[in-house]
Design a protein around this motif. Structure first.
Motif: not given
Length: 213
Positions: A18-21, A39-50, A87-98
């Motif tokens: 879990l992260r808060t920053s 970020v993890v979200y859905g089913h009416g739950t509060e989004p959790r940032h990880v 990242d469109p150039l380096r193809q590094i994963i910058e963020h994931i939605d779950l």
């Protein structure tokens, strides 16, 4: 990932912190430390940032419609990968939605169509729809569906309704959607003979006064 897991769509455990920053600066520091913000979200739950281990996640994301078994502070949470920002150039994963999943839940997903086999001689199999949408159990999502075109003759059509789906899966795409068509390749257009521009005066009859000279 074992072959059995890949075949059955079983989830893969992965440690999530879990992260808060937040913010771009924090995200850069995470990526520098070999982690990916998510970020993890859905089913009416509060989004959790990880944050997730980048290397493990990149391996899991090689499989379409990947499902992760997130281990968050001792709890297990199933989640479907909804969106991956790179990242469109380096193809590094910058963020994931779950998306949060519940055991026994059915979800709608797009599944890639894979063509195998060889159609009749002199024909080609043209993939008209690269994927179809199905509804399936969250833990039984296939990575792809297969269409066999062995010995099919020119003019043969395979529609969404003709594709064999995994047990328990239901077709969501319009049943009459054309998926594969067997055609005879058009003859290569060689074009007309190249035109040559006439050189000024070439082939013209000489004018009367020129002929008299």
């Amino acid at each position: 990932m074992s072959e059995k897991k890949a075949a059955t769509g079983l989830t893969n455990k992965i440690e999530a912190e879990l992260r808060t920053s937040f913010g771009k600066g924090v995200a850069r520091k995470l990526r520098s430390a070999g982690k990916v913000p998510a970020v993890v979200y859905g089913h009416g739950t509060e989004p959790r940032h990880v944050s997730l281990p980048a290397h493990e996640v990149s391996l899991l994301l090689r499989k379409a419609n990947a499902i992760l078994d997130l281990q968050i502070e001792g709890d297990s949470q199933l989640a479907l990968v909804k969106d991956v920002q790179k990242d469109p150039l380096r193809q590094i994963i910058e963020h994931i939605d779950l998306i949060v999943l519940r055991k026994g839940e059915r979800v709608e997903v797009d599944v890639a169509v894979h063509v195998e086999g060889e159609p009749a001689a002199g024909t080609t199999a043209e993939l008209d729809s690269k994927s179809i949408t199905i509804e399936a159990l969250a833990v039984s999502i296939p990575e792809r569906v297969t269409v066999n075109v062995d010995d099919l003759e020119a003019g043969a059509h395979i529609y969404a309704k003709d594709i064999e789906l995994p047990e328990g899966a239901v077709l969501v795409t319009d049943a009459e959607t054309l998926v594969v068509a067997i055609n005879v390749p058009a003859e290569q257009d060689l074009g007309d003979e190249p035109e040559t521009e006439a050189v000024e005066g070439e082939g013209e009859e000489p004018a009367a006064d020129e002929a008299a000279e």
